[in-house]
Design an enzyme around this catalytic site. Structure first.
Site, PDB file in Angstrom:
ATOM      1  N   ASN A   1       0.815  -1.224   0.000  1.00 43.76           N
ATOM      2  CA  ASN A   1       0.000   0.000   0.000  1.00 43.76           C
ATOM      3  C   ASN A   1       0.844   1.268   0.000  1.00 43.76           C
ATOM      4  OD1 ASN A   1       0.844  -0.459   2.603  1.00 43.76           O
ATOM      5  ND2 ASN A   1      -0.996   0.374   3.541  1.00 43.76           N
TER       6      ASN A   1
ATOM      7  N   HIS B   1      -6.237  -9.788   4.912  1.00 44.57           N
ATOM      8  CA  HIS B   1      -6.614  -8.977   6.078  1.00 44.57           C
ATOM      9  C   HIS B   1      -8.049  -9.386   6.396  1.00 44.57           C
ATOM     10  CE1 HIS B   1      -7.498  -5.384   8.495  1.00 44.57           C
ATOM     11  NE2 HIS B   1      -8.581  -5.238   7.782  1.00 44.57           N
TER      12      HIS B   1
ATOM     13  N   ASP C   1       3.334  -5.340  12.467  1.00 43.88           N
ATOM     14  CA  ASP C   1       2.207  -4.590  11.903  1.00 43.88           C
ATOM     15  C   ASP C   1       2.505  -3.088  11.913  1.00 43.88           C
ATOM     16  OD1 ASP C   1      -0.153  -4.535  10.624  1.00 43.88           O
ATOM     17  OD2 ASP C   1      -1.376  -5.246  12.292  1.00 43.88           O
TER      18      ASP C   1
END
Lengths: 442, 313
Positions: free
Chosen positions: A112, A197, A323
């Site tokens: 992303n 996800h 994360d």
């Protein structure tokens, strides 16, 4: 304070190192006291109890690691690097500094970025930049769908050929079942890995915190816990059919852990990870609308937190990832509804994982398997273990050193951590990547 | 149990919500409100208790009654009032809430009254300014002055809250009025029920100390107070309820359903009303049963009390 003094940015320095008087912690080997390890050039030349100060040949810089432990450099499989596109939050250079200061020698970035990593050129460009400026190894995952829109699959095989270790739509789930089915089917031909996800999009898209008493009291819209379970269950049907490699990111609920446990008992070859917030914190941390606790998936109940620990104990959860999701101040200094999701995590991964040892939930070898060998195996990487002839990716750390998490000391460009001020134990002191001492804070 | 003593000042800097306020704090605000209610009813002269004090009404969301109520309250106490209405569109144009807060803070007001469409936004703003802050509604979170004026209205009719049964009916899920009222009524010893279709009941609301009813007649049985909430018409689009007529049939207050409540049950509504959606128009105008316009009057008294209580220090 000059934070750069800890880093070795000079790529030309080539030395051989002898790390002596140390305790080796490696999941495959176990815990071995009084060991030494020789690094010759880029690789691990030898290690074991027979390597002592007296027997070190010349041309080696001897580092006495008495009282310290040695482990494989950590492998972090879920990191947002923000370059290209959002360099004010993080860059390839800053993320690698942040990572190696936290003991991480290999990190895997999410697609992303801006533009999205959905074609081979982006992977080449990141790899080129990483070779120039990064202190750690950086691998890429590619987007499953073009521009992360969830509509049509991206050039998965071309990206795999260029080095993508897996595919994911990053912080979004692939909501369209048909698209997910196609992706899982398509990657079969080259044994690609699909990373999900796990959130049922229609249930989660309007919510921002875990649905329950806390969301009701605070007047924040909730995401039900079963949004996670539903998405995993849906995908499992597709995995049964395609038998493709499938990995679930940041599992956060009891229901999610239970479903994955059952699927593994059934014999499905699936893997999953979680992140420290989900076994350290629960939704109570949100009280007073602290936006640094706004995460995706959201912090869950205490019951869920305990289930995550149980999942780590019985092997249902294969790995712990940081994360890492850098956000600048402006993205978080907003009403809770408007603030961005996510927390940085590279520099707190080690101590927060070690807290599982300190609280007697897991052995130290087990914890290291979750942050070294297992994640490397999921991504088909040769990292995360100590083996003669392998790249010398090593961290030297103090298992017991108490310290207080202070975001001002982070090397990451972003400081958004929910763990500000927390007292932890275990600190990384040196990181070697391919035999180069990239971080030293002795 | 320790006996709770009456207090003669409000012990906090801000009024951000009812949750967490002690019974004496709430009682103090209500007592002060009662005094101002008398003052208003007697049509006494303007006071100058807040002379030279600056009060900013900062509304990020449209509001007529709450804003005018605060404005009037401030004027009756002699304060200088500044009204700032920022539609949600103008926020999107650039300035963040924190910047707005800091800009206004530099003007050195004594108090800022804030309404914002995000839960927690008023709390965030209060952390960035030096003056007192009153929450005039933050998203679906809290609306403390509304709960206080509801309590004052009930107290004037029923003398006490303790032991009363209060049924709150309507869109509980999106309602800050419901949340503040639940906290206040529970703190002062009333029994609270909520009545709504299950889609408009937030998860785990029972844990806030209420009984949930999906059937309005059962929920109204022997109740002393009926609080109707406004149903936003856009809830149809979100599939919370299918149509106005279905909603009114099952959750609109009419004579038939009202008969299940105590004969002297009092009807409240925070306004603005949707006649024919949540309340029968004839009932809304029945001055024996409905205290809806009295609530508006009490609103001014309560806001005078809150402004005064916060600026007393």
């Amino acid at each position: 304070m000059n934070k750069d003094k800890y880093f070795n940015l000079n790529k030309k320095i080539k030395k051989n190192y002898a790390l002596v008087n140390t305790k080796i912690i490696e999941p495959g080997i176990g815990v071995k006291d009084n060991c030494g390890l020789l690094i010759k050039g880029k690789i691990i030349e030898d290690f074991g109890q027979h390597i002592q100060v007296e027997s070190i040949p010349e041309n080696y810089e001897v580092i006495n690691c008495k009282g310290l432990s040695l482990a494989p450099g950590l492998v972090d499989i879920r990191v947002q690097i923000r370059e290209p596109g959002l360099e004010h939050q993080e860059t390839i250079k800053s993320v690698s500094k942040s990572a190696c200061s936290g003991g991480i020698s290999t990190l895997i970035c999410l697609p992303n970025t801006k533009p999205v990593i959905d074609q081979p050129a982006l992977i080449h460009s990141i790899q080129r930049k990483a070779r120039e400026v990064a202190l750690t190894k950086i691998f890429c995952t590619g987007a499953i769908t073009r521009d992360l829109l969830g509509k049509e699959i991206a050039e998965l095989q071309l990206m795999a050929e260029s080095g993508a270790v897996g595919f994911t739509d990053a912080i979004r789930s692939v909501a369209d079942t048909k698209v997910m089915r196609r992706a899982l089917t398509y990657v079969k031909s080259f044994n690609g890995l699909i990373i999900q996800h796990p959130e049922e999009y229609n249930l989660s898209s309007e919510g921002i915190v875990n649905e329950g008493e806390i969301s009701t009291r605070l007047g924040l819209s909730g995401i039900p816990y079963y949004a996670e379970a539903m998405m995993i269950e849906r995908d499992l049907w597709l995995v049964r059919e395609t038998n493709s490699r499938y990995h679930v990111s940041h599992v956060s609920t009891k229901a999610g852990v239970n479903i994955i446990r059952k699927a593994k008992e059934e014999g499905l070859k699936i893997t999953c990870d979680t992140a420290p917030p989900y076994f350290i914190l629960n939704e109570m941390a949100i009280e007073n609308y602290k936006t640094f606790t706004k995460l995706s998936p959201p912090l869950r109940t205490e019951k869920d937190r305990i289930s995550i620990i149980e999942g780590l104990q019985d092997g249902t959860i294969d790995a712990i990832a940081s994360d890492h999701m850098p956000q600048d101040q402006d993205a978080k200094r907003l009403p809770f509804n408007q603030a961005e999701y996510g927390a940085v995590g590279l520099e707190t991964l080690l101590p927060l994982s070690i807290s599982l040892v300190k609280n007697n939930f897991l052995s130290i070898e087990k914890v290291f398997s979750l942050i070294t060998t297992n994640p490397a195996k999921i991504m088909n990487l040769d990292s995360g273990k100590i083996k003669v002839g392998n790249d010398a990716d090593i961290m030297i750390f103090n298992e017991d050193k108490p310290w207080k998490i202070n975001p001002d000391e982070f090397h990451s460009k972003s400081k958004n951590t929910p763990f500000d001020g927390m007292l932890v134990e275990g600190k990384n002191l040196m990181t070697f990547v391919r035999g180069r001492l990239v971080y030293k804070n002795l | 149990m320790k006996e709770e003593k009456d207090i003669d000042t409000y012990p906090h800097k801000h009024l951000l919500g009812i949750e967490g306020l002690s019974p004496p704090s709430i009682k103090y605000l209500l007592k002060l409100s009662e005094n101002y209610a008398h003052h208003l009813i007697k049509k006494s002269k303007k006071l100058d208790l807040l002379k030279n004090k600056t009060c900013i009404n900062l509304f990020f969301e449209n509001s007529t009654r709450t804003r005018t109520s605060f404005e009037l309250a401030g004027k009756k106490l002699g304060a200088d009032i500044l009204n700032i209405s920022l539609g949600s569109s103008s926020i999107k144009k650039g300035e963040t809430l924190v910047d707005t807060a800091m800009t206004l803070n530099a003007m050195q007001p004594d108090i800022i009254v804030v309404r914002h469409n995000d839960a927690g936004a008023v709390k965030l703003l209060s952390e960035k300014v030096n003056c007192c802050v009153i929450n005039a509604g933050d998203g679906p979170h809290e609306h403390p002055t509304q709960a206080l004026l509801d309590a004052l209205t009930i107290l004037r009719r029923k003398k006490t809250l303790s032991g009363l049964t209060v049924s709150i009916c309507g869109d509980i899920l999106h309602s800050r009025v419901a949340r503040s009222n639940i906290h206040l009524l529970n703190t002062l010893g009333a029994e609270v029920r909520v009545i709504a279709p299950a889609t408009l009941i937030p998860v785990d609301i029972e844990k806030m100390g209420v009984k949930v009813f999906y059937n309005m007649k059962m929920g109204l049985k022997d109740t002393d107070i009926i609080m109707m909430l406004r149903l936003q018409l856009e809830r149809m689009a979100g599939s919370y309820v299918p149509s106005i007529r279905e909603y009114f049939r099952f959750y609109g207050l009419d004579r038939d359903k009202l008969n299940f409540a105590k004969p002297d049950a009092l009807i409240l509504h925070p306004g603005p009303m949707n006649r024919g959606v949540e309340i029968d128009t004839e009932l809304a105008d029945d001055i024996d049963r409905s205290a809806i316009f009295e609530q508006v009057q009490m609103g001014v008294a309560v806001r005078m009390a809150c402004l005064r209580a916060l600026l007393e220090h």
